[in-house]
Design an enzyme around this catalytic site. Structure first.
Site, PDB file in Angstrom:
ATOM      1  N   SER A  50       0.786  -1.323   0.105  1.00 46.38           N
ATOM      2  CA  SER A  50       0.072   0.010   0.099  1.00 46.38           C
ATOM      3  C   SER A  50       0.791   1.182   0.133  1.00 46.38           C
ATOM      4  O   SER A  50       2.027   1.259   0.470  1.00 46.38           O
ATOM      5  CB  SER A  50      -0.823  -0.006   1.366  1.00 46.38           C
ATOM      6  OG  SER A  50      -1.528  -0.963   1.367  1.00 46.38           O
TER       7      SER A  50
HETATM    8  N1  SAH Z   1      -0.641  -4.951   4.177  1.00 46.02           N
HETATM    9  C1  SAH Z   1       0.119  -5.196   3.058  1.00 46.02           C
HETATM   10  C2  SAH Z   1      -0.637  -4.696   1.750  1.00 46.02           C
HETATM   11  C3  SAH Z   1      -0.737  -5.906   0.791  1.00 46.02           C
HETATM   12  S1  SAH Z   1      -2.199  -5.845  -0.302  1.00 46.02           S
HETATM   13  C4  SAH Z   1       1.528  -4.433   3.036  1.00 46.02           C
HETATM   14  O1  SAH Z   1       1.772  -3.663   3.952  1.00 46.02           O
HETATM   15  O2  SAH Z   1       2.249  -4.819   2.140  1.00 46.02           O
HETATM   16  C5  SAH Z   1      -3.264  -6.890   0.537  1.00 46.02           C
HETATM   17  C6  SAH Z   1      -2.821  -8.468   0.681  1.00 46.02           C
HETATM   18  O3  SAH Z   1      -4.213  -9.079   1.329  1.00 46.02           O
HETATM   19  C7  SAH Z   1      -2.451  -9.190  -0.188  1.00 46.02           C
HETATM   20  O4  SAH Z   1      -1.369  -9.783   0.144  1.00 46.02           O
HETATM   21  C8  SAH Z   1      -3.525 -10.311  -0.456  1.00 46.02           C
HETATM   22  O5  SAH Z   1      -2.933 -11.562  -1.004  1.00 46.02           O
HETATM   23  C9  SAH Z   1      -3.894 -10.255   0.888  1.00 46.02           C
HETATM   24  N2  SAH Z   1      -5.354 -10.978   1.210  1.00 46.02           N
HETATM   25  C10 SAH Z   1      -6.786 -10.645   0.356  1.00 46.02           C
HETATM   26  N3  SAH Z   1      -7.452 -11.491   0.821  1.00 46.02           N
HETATM   27  C11 SAH Z   1      -6.812 -12.317   2.018  1.00 46.02           C
HETATM   28  C12 SAH Z   1      -7.443 -13.185   3.056  1.00 46.02           C
HETATM   29  N4  SAH Z   1      -8.655 -13.476   2.792  1.00 46.02           N
HETATM   30  N5  SAH Z   1      -6.844 -13.611   4.081  1.00 46.02           N
HETATM   31  C13 SAH Z   1      -5.388 -13.283   3.986  1.00 46.02           C
HETATM   32  N6  SAH Z   1      -4.897 -12.271   3.107  1.00 46.02           N
HETATM   33  C14 SAH Z   1      -5.494 -11.806   2.239  1.00 46.02           C
END
Ligand code: SAH
Length: 203
Positions: A50
């Site tokens: 993000s």
């Molecule tokens: N917090 C992260 C942002 C990553 S984008 C950072 O700081 O880099 C969002 C993430 O949520 C992705 O990696 C995606 O695979 C994950 N995600 C989506 N649905 C999910 C679920 N049901 N359980 C766990 N992770 C999930």
């Protein structure tokens, strides 16, 4: 930092944490030189880290205190988890892509981030064995708010979650009692989707 301040992030504890965590550790070499631009970047498996503004915005809404138990859904690169740990939280973070989970776990441990525990799970179910949490943060766009997440909040705990399909509005739920929740709505954002089930890496 000034860019974040100009966009209205005034929470000093959040700004200090953003200052303290080197974002370039969490990016592919290819994007390293842009690590401090206020932009999202790809981290593999069609997911993104993000943008700092979004991380700061959500972290401020979560009102983290030292020693709080925080559940993060969507570990991704591990950057948001590191920010929460830098604020003194005990962080439990869940990722549905095995490859991202493994990579973030290794990186956070190399960085000595002992305040973060990583789990390879479907976050729509939360992480019941370590509940209740003072705060839960969802970093993927959810079409609906999963009930287990609300149920895993401590009384007084906060759930920060972007809700919507194409565009998401940031919502915050405060657990007032066993049955009652306060709902607040904030600005619009665009997140990668919150999906059910897990994805194992191809071996
Ligand atoms: N917090 C992260 C942002 C990553 S984008 C950072 O700081 O880099 C969002 C993430 O949520 C992705 O990696 C995606 O695979 C994950 N995600 C989506 N649905 C999910 C679920 N049901 N359980 C766990 N992770 C999930």
């Amino acid at each position: 930092m000034d860019a974040l301040r100009q966009r209205g992030i005034l929470d000093e504890a959040v700004l200090n944490a953003i200052n303290a965590v080197p974002r370039h550790f969490f990016l592919d070499k290819a994007f390293e030189e842009h690590a401090y631009a206020d932009k999202p970047f790809p981290i593999g498996n069609e997911q993104t880290i993000s943008q700092p503004y979004t991380v700061a915005y959500m972290t401020a809404l979560l009102e983290v205190h030292k020693g709080d138990r925080i559940l993060e859904i969507g570990t991704g690169s591990g950057y948001q988890a590191a920010i929460l740990a830098a604020m003194g939280a005990r962080v439990f973070t869940v990722e549905r892509y095995e490859a991202l989970y493994l990579q973030a776990k290794e990186l956070l441990s190399l960085m000595g981030m002992s305040g973060v525990r990583c789990f390879f799970r479907d976050g729509t179910k939360g992480l019941p064995e370590y509940a209740p949490y003072n705060g839960i943060i969802v970093t993927a766009g959810a079409p609906v708010v999963p009930e287990p997440l609300k149920q895993q909040l401590a009384i007084g705990g906060l759930l920060v979650i972007p809700v919507g399909e194409e565009v998401q509005y940031m919502y915050r739920y405060t657990r007032l009692s066993e049955m009652e929740f306060k709902e607040e709505m904030f600005d619009a954002f665009r997140f990668v989707p919150f999906l059910e089930g897990v994805r194992k890496s191809d071996k």
